[in-house]
Scaffold this motif. Structure first.
Motif, short mmCIF file in Angstrom:
data_model
loop_
_atom_site.label_atom_id
_atom_site.label_comp_id
_atom_site.label_asym_id
_atom_site.label_seq_id
_atom_site.Cartn_x
_atom_site.Cartn_y
_atom_site.Cartn_z
N VAL A 4 2.79 43.70 -4.14
CA VAL A 4 2.69 43.34 -2.72
C VAL A 4 4.08 43.23 -2.12
O VAL A 4 4.39 43.82 -1.09
N ARG A 5 4.94 42.49 -2.80
CA ARG A 5 6.26 42.28 -2.25
C ARG A 5 7.03 43.61 -2.18
O ARG A 5 7.74 43.89 -1.26
N ARG A 6 6.84 44.43 -3.18
CA ARG A 6 7.54 45.70 -3.22
C ARG A 6 7.15 46.55 -2.01
O ARG A 6 7.98 47.12 -1.33
N SER A 7 5.83 46.57 -1.72
CA SER A 7 5.39 47.42 -0.62
C SER A 7 5.92 46.88 0.71
O SER A 7 6.22 47.62 1.62
N ARG A 34 16.20 37.76 -8.81
CA ARG A 34 17.21 37.50 -9.84
C ARG A 34 17.49 38.74 -10.69
O ARG A 34 16.58 39.42 -11.11
N TYR A 35 18.77 39.00 -10.90
CA TYR A 35 19.15 40.04 -11.86
C TYR A 35 19.12 39.40 -13.25
O TYR A 35 19.54 38.27 -13.42
N VAL A 49 27.95 45.07 -19.67
CA VAL A 49 26.65 44.81 -19.04
C VAL A 49 26.12 46.18 -18.62
O VAL A 49 26.70 46.83 -17.75
N ILE A 50 25.06 46.61 -19.30
CA ILE A 50 24.60 47.99 -19.09
C ILE A 50 23.48 48.03 -18.06
O ILE A 50 22.45 47.35 -18.19
N GLY A 51 23.68 48.81 -17.01
CA GLY A 51 22.70 48.92 -15.92
C GLY A 51 21.57 49.86 -16.30
O GLY A 51 21.67 50.64 -17.25
N LYS A 52 20.48 49.79 -15.55
CA LYS A 52 19.36 50.70 -15.78
C LYS A 52 19.77 52.11 -15.38
O LYS A 52 20.53 52.29 -14.42
N THR A 53 19.28 53.11 -16.13
CA THR A 53 19.64 54.49 -15.81
C THR A 53 18.63 55.05 -14.80
O THR A 53 17.89 55.98 -15.07
N PRO A 58 13.92 48.93 -4.91
CA PRO A 58 13.64 47.51 -4.73
C PRO A 58 13.22 46.85 -6.05
O PRO A 58 13.30 45.64 -6.18
N ASP A 59 12.79 47.65 -7.03
CA ASP A 59 12.43 47.09 -8.33
C ASP A 59 13.66 46.64 -9.13
O ASP A 59 13.65 45.61 -9.77
N ASN A 60 14.71 47.49 -9.12
CA ASN A 60 15.89 47.16 -9.93
C ASN A 60 16.98 46.44 -9.13
O ASN A 60 17.97 45.98 -9.70
#
Lengths: 324, 295
Positions: A4-7, A34-35, A49-53, A58-60
């Protein structure tokens, strides 16, 4: 993040009626974002600190970049600061929890927003960058920032562009036992800083090297990039830490970035020679060896937008010139 | 209010708007919409405007300004066989690639391409004659916007299709990249191009680019400066198509057209001019049909 929040956030970014308004304020957005940053030790006193590839979403929340910090006896040296003020906060807490020390030097490897929009949390007099990184961030920082507000919504709350004030015009500096060699390259942007820690042999490559995450080209000059990769290969090191993707002990990140960019340019040139437009050129088949690279389809589509007009200008035959 | 007055008012607004930024313009354009709707004469309302499948707030205004102004308009229909291909998100707001394919419509008078929420919405008008009804080009976008193709047939019916493109904004009010180079005047109107012919296909592929800043007039202190018309003819002088391009076309317009060439055709002649009278006149050599070579 729940659906819901994402949309809601996506709606705020792209709704037709109000495309320039920020994400709508709703009780659902009130829960703090929060990260979940984690430090991994890759060498003596050295953490990453490895970030998502992934691409920004809005998810990451823009946690898509690698940062690193080195715990010296003089204080902590930090390489890149992440995509937002909130990321900078989480990073600062993580650094303190890991080392118990304050940050005495920050490097921005280049002017892209995922590497320097967390600058706000640190003393700008201690943030160091190459001259062209500073001028690039001055010119484009605000545009980068508004675009990220548009894509990431509330994750960006309170983020401001902070310009580094410490100009790198020297070849090395020492903190504690660690001598950091400044290696100014270019190709990914006009100014790409790589840093070699002589104490540990870790080579922090910034976005000159990508690993298992497709290289991005919005400000790329491919010829310079290939030259930089050739030079970086000659520098003795134990580990390469790329700007995106896992730490690399086999120099695979140099090889992969080089072959991917070569393949990309070759294919775009071939497409231009056969008369394809940008939309057709973006549909190139991806060879087996690149199948495991994250977000490759997306980055190819973006790279076509960045590189194709220039490649076409080189390949379409000159026919004449109009006169006035 | 008479019709003439309304028109005058709208064009005044357009003039004023051209001096303002993209965002400010949108606000004015929206506020202008109800005025226009309330004051259309009976003749205009004779053609009803169908509901927009893209839900654009500007659609009615676009239809009145850019479609119903054609005297032969009798009807507007939404038609999803008119294909408008574009990336979902504009990576580069100055170079958004678009491909329009209207081959499903017979007896075409013209194809009009509109980006509703651009400060200058009308992108181009293409009149394919001896050519297939499809075209590729690149545009500038000021913000997220519908991009639509309206195809007018010989019976006066507009067939309208389109897509929505997301963008972060700024494409229209940025100065041309060319001004970063000192030699832009020397290279003005340089033309590059090539024709590809495939055996067994009746249409050839013509891709060409003209070096031109295509200024919108919306960047501070830079007046509008753009190519207005390009005419394409076969070597026998027969008209292949007319292309009228407007300010939203990208700097250094790069276009693909699909002319139907006779086997003996050795070149396509492109002629045209920009709004300051600079002339364009160039022949694009057409390779001999490869099937003929094999014989």
């Amino acid at each position: 993040m729940d659906k819901v929040r994402r949309s809601l956030l996506i709606g705020g970014a792209s709704s037709l009626v109000a495309p320039i308004l920020p994400a709508p304020i709703s009780p659902l957005n009130a829960a703090p974002l929060r990260y979940n940053l984690k430090a991994q030790r890759i060498a003596y006193n050295s953490y990453v600190v490895i970030g998502k590839t992934e691409d920004y979403s809005p998810d990451n929340g823009g946690d898509i970049v690698n940062v690193a910090f080195i715990d010296t006896s003089d204080g902590v040296v930090l390489i890149d600061t992440g995509s937002s003020r909130r990321y900078g906060e989480a990073l600062k807490q993580l650094i303190y929890a890991t080392t118990g020390k304050d940050v005495i030097r920050v490097y921005n490897t280049h002017f892209h927003p995922d590497h320097c929009l967390g600058n706000q949390l640190f003393d700008k007099k201690k943030i160091a960058a190459l001259p062209k990184t500073i001028s690039g961030l001055k010119a484009s920082g605000e545009d980068f920032s508004s675009n990220l507000y548009r894509i990431l919504g509330d994750w960006m709350r309170g983020t401001e562009v902070i310009i580094p004030e410490h100009v790198i015009n020297y070849s090395s500096e020492k903190f504690g036992k660690h001598r950091f060699e400044m290696l100014p390259f270019k190709g990914h942007t006009d100014a790409d800083l790589a840093i070699l820690d002589h104490e540990t042999g870790v080579l922090y490559a910034g976005d000159i090297c990508f690993l298992d995450r497709a290289a991005t080209t919005p400000h790329a000059d491919l010829e310079s990039w290939h030259k930089s990769l050739k030079e970086i290969k000659k520098i003795p090191h134990k580990i390469i830490f790329p700007g995106h993707g896992p730490a690399d002990t086999t120099s695979r990140s140099i090889e992969q970035t080089d072959t991917y960019l070569t393949w990309l340019e070759k294919n775009l040139t071939k497409s231009a020679r056969s008369g394809k437009d940008m939309l057709e050129a973006a549909k190139m088949p991806i060879p087996e060896k690149f199948q495991s690279i994250d977000v490759i389809e997306l980055e190819i589509e973006r790279s076509v937008a960045h590189l194709y007009p220039g490649i076409e200008e080189k390949t379409l035959p000159f026919l004449g010139q109009g006169d006035s | 209010m008479s019709k003439t007055n309304t028109k005058h008012k709208v064009s005044k607004i357009a003039q004023l708007a051209s001096k303002l930024s993209c965002a400010a313009l949108l606000a004015i354009a929206i506020s202008a919409t109800p005025v226009t709707i309330n004051s259309v004469s009976a003749a205009d309302t004779a053609v009803s405007i169908p509901k927009d499948s893209l839900n654009s707030v500007m659609w009615d205004f676009m239809a009145k300004e850019h479609l119903l102004t054609d005297a032969s308009s009798k009807k507007i229909v939404m038609n999803n066989s008119i294909l408008v291909h574009a990336p979902k998100v504009a990576e580069d707001q100055l170079n958004l690639p678009i491909h329009v394919d209207a081959r499903s419509i017979k007896n075409i008078q013209k194809i009009v391409v509109i980006a509703d929420l651009n400060p200058i919405p009308k992108v181009l008008t293409y009149e394919p004659r001896q050519a297939e009804a499809r075209i590729s080009f690149r545009i500038k976008v000021g913000q997220a916007t519908p991009v639509r193709a309206a195809v007018l047939d010989k019976d006066g019916v507009w067939h309208v299709g389109g897509t929505f493109v997301d963008a972060s904004g700024g494409g229209c009010s940025q100065p041309a990249v060319a001004y970063g180079n000192d030699d832009w005047v020397k290279r003005l109107a340089e033309i590059r191009g090539r024709i590809w012919r495939t055996p067994g296909q009746k249409s050839a592929k013509l891709r060409f680019s003209v070096r031109h800043p295509m200024d919108t007039g919306l960047a501070d202190g830079i007046p509008a400066f753009f190519i207005e018309k390009l005419e394409l003819k076969g070597a026998d002088g027969k008209l292949l198509g007319n292309l009228y391009i407007n300010e939203p076309i990208s700097e250094n317009p790069t276009v693909t057209l699909f002319p139907i060439l006779k086997e003996a055709t050795t070149a396509v002649q492109i002629t045209g001019r920009d709004n300051e009278g600079n002339l364009i006149d160039v022949a694009v050599p057409a390779p001999v049909q490869s099937s003929a070579l094999q014989n």
